[in-house]
Design a protein around this motif. Structure first.
Motif, PDB file in Angstrom:
ATOM      1  N   CYS A   1      38.910  50.805  36.283  1.00  0.00           N
ATOM      2  CA  CYS A   1      39.757  51.977  36.125  1.00  0.00           C
ATOM      3  C   CYS A   1      41.144  51.528  36.579  1.00  0.00           C
ATOM      4  CB  CYS A   1      39.240  53.130  36.987  1.00  0.00           C
ATOM      5  SG  CYS A   1      40.282  54.584  36.872  1.00  0.00           S
ATOM      6  N   ILE A   2      42.079  51.463  35.638  1.00  0.00           N
ATOM      7  CA  ILE A   2      43.425  50.977  35.949  1.00  0.00           C
ATOM      8  C   ILE A   2      44.304  52.164  36.323  1.00  0.00           C
ATOM      9  CG2 ILE A   2      45.448  49.757  35.060  1.00  0.00           C
ATOM     10  CD1 ILE A   2      43.600  48.191  33.199  1.00  0.00           C
ATOM     11  N   VAL A   3      44.829  52.123  37.544  1.00  0.00           N
ATOM     12  CA  VAL A   3      45.589  53.268  38.052  1.00  0.00           C
ATOM     13  C   VAL A   3      47.100  53.025  37.930  1.00  0.00           C
ATOM     14  CG1 VAL A   3      45.816  54.902  39.948  1.00  0.00           C
ATOM     15  CG2 VAL A   3      43.689  53.631  39.667  1.00  0.00           C
ATOM     16  N   ASN A   4      47.517  51.790  38.108  1.00  0.00           N
ATOM     17  CA  ASN A   4      48.945  51.476  37.990  1.00  0.00           C
ATOM     18  C   ASN A   4      49.288  51.249  36.511  1.00  0.00           C
ATOM     19  OD1 ASN A   4      51.510  50.493  38.111  1.00  0.00           O
ATOM     20  ND2 ASN A   4      51.005  48.616  39.235  1.00  0.00           N
ATOM     21  N   VAL A   5      49.918  52.237  35.915  1.00  0.00           N
ATOM     22  CA  VAL A   5      50.181  52.147  34.467  1.00  0.00           C
ATOM     23  C   VAL A   5      51.295  51.146  34.134  1.00  0.00           C
ATOM     24  CG1 VAL A   5      49.367  54.479  33.934  1.00  0.00           C
ATOM     25  CG2 VAL A   5      51.776  54.123  34.499  1.00  0.00           C
ATOM     26  N   ASP A   6      51.992  50.644  35.167  1.00  0.00           N
ATOM     27  CA  ASP A   6      53.054  49.673  34.904  1.00  0.00           C
ATOM     28  C   ASP A   6      52.572  48.227  34.945  1.00  0.00           C
ATOM     29  OD1 ASP A   6      55.020  51.636  34.620  1.00  0.00           O
ATOM     30  OD2 ASP A   6      55.166  51.836  36.805  1.00  0.00           O
ATOM     31  N   CYS A   7      51.323  48.009  35.304  1.00  0.00           N
ATOM     32  CA  CYS A   7      50.874  46.610  35.405  1.00  0.00           C
ATOM     33  C   CYS A   7      50.567  46.054  34.023  1.00  0.00           C
ATOM     34  CB  CYS A   7      49.681  46.472  36.357  1.00  0.00           C
ATOM     35  SG  CYS A   7      48.099  47.063  35.712  1.00  0.00           S
ATOM     36  N   LYS A   8      50.514  44.727  33.944  1.00  0.00           N
ATOM     37  CA  LYS A   8      50.290  44.049  32.657  1.00  0.00           C
ATOM     38  C   LYS A   8      48.980  44.481  32.016  1.00  0.00           C
ATOM     39  CE  LYS A   8      52.374  39.643  33.698  1.00  0.00           C
ATOM     40  NZ  LYS A   8      51.953  38.315  34.108  1.00  0.00           N
ATOM     41  N   ALA A   9      47.942  44.602  32.825  1.00  0.00           N
ATOM     42  CA  ALA A   9      46.623  44.954  32.284  1.00  0.00           C
ATOM     43  C   ALA A   9      46.657  46.345  31.649  1.00  0.00           C
ATOM     44  CB  ALA A   9      45.571  44.899  33.389  1.00  0.00           C
TER      45      ALA A   9
ATOM     46  N   ILE B   1      38.732  33.701  39.084  1.00  0.00           N
ATOM     47  CA  ILE B   1      39.749  33.085  38.230  1.00  0.00           C
ATOM     48  C   ILE B   1      40.016  34.055  37.091  1.00  0.00           C
ATOM     49  CG2 ILE B   1      40.299  31.071  36.798  1.00  0.00           C
ATOM     50  CD1 ILE B   1      39.655  30.533  39.818  1.00  0.00           C
ATOM     51  N   GLY B   2      41.233  34.566  37.036  1.00  0.00           N
ATOM     52  CA  GLY B   2      41.511  35.516  35.963  1.00  0.00           C
ATOM     53  C   GLY B   2      42.958  35.950  35.955  1.00  0.00           C
ATOM     54  N   GLY B   3      43.391  36.417  34.804  1.00  0.00           N
ATOM     55  CA  GLY B   3      44.759  36.905  34.661  1.00  0.00           C
ATOM     56  C   GLY B   3      44.872  37.678  33.363  1.00  0.00           C
ATOM     57  N   SER B   4      46.013  38.347  33.188  1.00  0.00           N
ATOM     58  CA  SER B   4      46.163  39.205  32.005  1.00  0.00           C
ATOM     59  C   SER B   4      46.768  38.498  30.811  1.00  0.00           C
ATOM     60  CB  SER B   4      47.032  40.419  32.334  1.00  0.00           C
ATOM     61  OG  SER B   4      46.374  41.247  33.234  1.00  0.00           O
ATOM     62  N   ASP B   5      47.602  37.473  31.060  1.00  0.00           N
ATOM     63  CA  ASP B   5      48.116  36.755  29.889  1.00  0.00           C
ATOM     64  C   ASP B   5      48.342  35.275  30.202  1.00  0.00           C
ATOM     65  OD1 ASP B   5      50.647  36.550  31.107  1.00  0.00           O
ATOM     66  OD2 ASP B   5      51.244  38.491  30.298  1.00  0.00           O
ATOM     67  N   GLY B   6      48.420  34.496  29.155  1.00  0.00           N
ATOM     68  CA  GLY B   6      48.627  33.060  29.317  1.00  0.00           C
ATOM     69  C   GLY B   6      47.383  32.315  29.779  1.00  0.00           C
ATOM     70  N   VAL B   7      46.219  32.955  29.694  1.00  0.00           N
ATOM     71  CA  VAL B   7      44.971  32.283  30.108  1.00  0.00           C
ATOM     72  C   VAL B   7      44.453  31.468  28.918  1.00  0.00           C
ATOM     73  CG1 VAL B   7      42.613  32.605  30.938  1.00  0.00           C
ATOM     74  CG2 VAL B   7      44.426  34.140  31.733  1.00  0.00           C
ATOM     75  N   THR B   8      44.286  30.165  29.127  1.00  0.00           N
ATOM     76  CA  THR B   8      43.800  29.299  28.047  1.00  0.00           C
ATOM     77  C   THR B   8      42.609  28.497  28.568  1.00  0.00           C
ATOM     78  OG1 THR B   8      45.170  27.426  28.742  1.00  0.00           O
ATOM     79  CG2 THR B   8      46.157  28.985  27.150  1.00  0.00           C
ATOM     80  N   LEU B   9      41.855  27.920  27.635  1.00  0.00           N
ATOM     81  CA  LEU B   9      40.730  27.077  28.038  1.00  0.00           C
ATOM     82  C   LEU B   9      41.244  25.929  28.912  1.00  0.00           C
ATOM     83  CD1 LEU B   9      37.741  26.373  27.906  1.00  0.00           C
ATOM     84  CD2 LEU B   9      38.186  25.136  25.773  1.00  0.00           C
ATOM     85  N   GLU B  10      42.390  25.399  28.534  1.00  0.00           N
ATOM     86  CA  GLU B  10      42.945  24.268  29.257  1.00  0.00           C
ATOM     87  C   GLU B  10      43.268  24.612  30.715  1.00  0.00           C
ATOM     88  OE1 GLU B  10      46.572  22.903  27.534  1.00  0.00           O
ATOM     89  OE2 GLU B  10      46.288  20.864  28.309  1.00  0.00           O
ATOM     90  N   ASN B  11      43.980  25.738  30.944  1.00  0.00           N
ATOM     91  CA  ASN B  11      44.335  26.028  32.338  1.00  0.00           C
ATOM     92  C   ASN B  11      43.137  26.526  33.160  1.00  0.00           C
ATOM     93  OD1 ASN B  11      44.521  28.801  31.562  1.00  0.00           O
ATOM     94  ND2 ASN B  11      46.753  28.702  31.369  1.00  0.00           N
ATOM     95  N   VAL B  12      42.136  27.114  32.472  1.00  0.00           N
ATOM     96  CA  VAL B  12      40.912  27.516  33.186  1.00  0.00           C
ATOM     97  C   VAL B  12      40.134  26.266  33.625  1.00  0.00           C
ATOM     98  CG1 VAL B  12      38.636  28.589  32.880  1.00  0.00           C
ATOM     99  CG2 VAL B  12      40.697  29.802  32.149  1.00  0.00           C
TER     100      VAL B  12
END
Ligand code: 1GP
Length: 230
Positions: A118-126, A36-47
């Motif tokens: 190691c983040i390789v895609n520099v266009d992703c949100k992370a 369970i994970g994401g780069s934005d919009g993660v809150t205690l409520e939705n987790v």
């Protein structure tokens, strides 16, 4: 199952909508775990909402922590990313330090698994969030893999291509220098063939976005990986 033996995992984003039926299909698919994970919009409520809906199945569930505020008991594992190629140091050790100052005394270390990203895609949100602006080449990736394995002795090295299919030559180069550290590969897996290609090189493949775009295709990645010998 020990995460060392995971071959396949789905990454479910708490900020995105998913039906109970789709969650059931993922949980019962034969995957080794749900992350369970994401780069934005993660809150205690939705987790908490996702956790409650997933806990009725026996599949192992890990929370990949991106905000300290959304940490809650009840997961089998807590994956803690440290982004080895971030330029914003809070993503390497800053948030971790703040969290440990507050919660360090009450953590169950058995459940905690650090992931050297190691983040390789520099266009992703992370990448944007953590300040990765230069695409690491093969030599860079190999050096980060060695850093994970030998300098920091991290249990997991996560090659993150989120949103794009990675370069198999780079994944292979990372795999070659890893022994005790497990190689997680994530990014752009959209079907069984993609999953098989990366599972030949990495210990664990992580399937994310396609869950929301084509659930049936996402489900085919499980069998594709679980029927391979490694
Ligand atoms: C994202 O590595 C995962 O953190 C999976 O990537 O969403 O591109 O499948 P995709």
């Amino acid at each position: 199952m020990d995460i060392k033996n995971w071959r396949h995992a789905f990454k479910v984003d708490p900020a995105k909508n998913i039906t109970d039926h789709a969650l059931e299909r993922l949980a019962e698919s034969g995957t080794d775990g749900l992350i369970i994970g994401g780069s934005d919009g993660v809150t205690l409520e939705n987790v908490l909402d996702l956790l409650a809906r997933i806990r009725r199945y026996s599949v192992p569930v890990a929370l990949e922590v991106s905000t300290v505020d959304s940490v809650t008991p009840g997961f089998d594992f807590y994956f803690i990313p440290t982004v080895l190629n971030a330029s914003k140091t809070e993503w390497i050790n800053g948030i971790h330090h703040a969290a440990l100052k507050e919660y360090g005394h009450m953590m169950n270390w058995e459940e905690v698994i650090a992931e050297g990203y190691c983040i390789v895609n520099v266009d992703c949100k992370a990448a944007k969030l953590t300040g990765v602006d230069k695409v690491p080449d093969e030599e860079d990736v190999v050096a980060y893999a060695r850093m994970a394995e030998h300098l920091f002795k991290l249990p997991v090295f996560y090659l993150e291509y989120s949103g794009m299919f990675g370069d198999p030559a780079i994944v292979k180069a990372a795999a070659r220098v890893l022994e005790n550290t497990k190689l997680f590969y994530g990014g752009g897996i959209r079907n069984a063939e993609d999953a098989r290609e990366m599972a030949r090189l990495a210990d664990t493949v992580i399937v994310g976005n396609v869950i929301y775009e084509d659930l049936e295709a996402a489900l085919t990645t499980v069998q594709a990986v679980q029927t391979m010998s490694h």
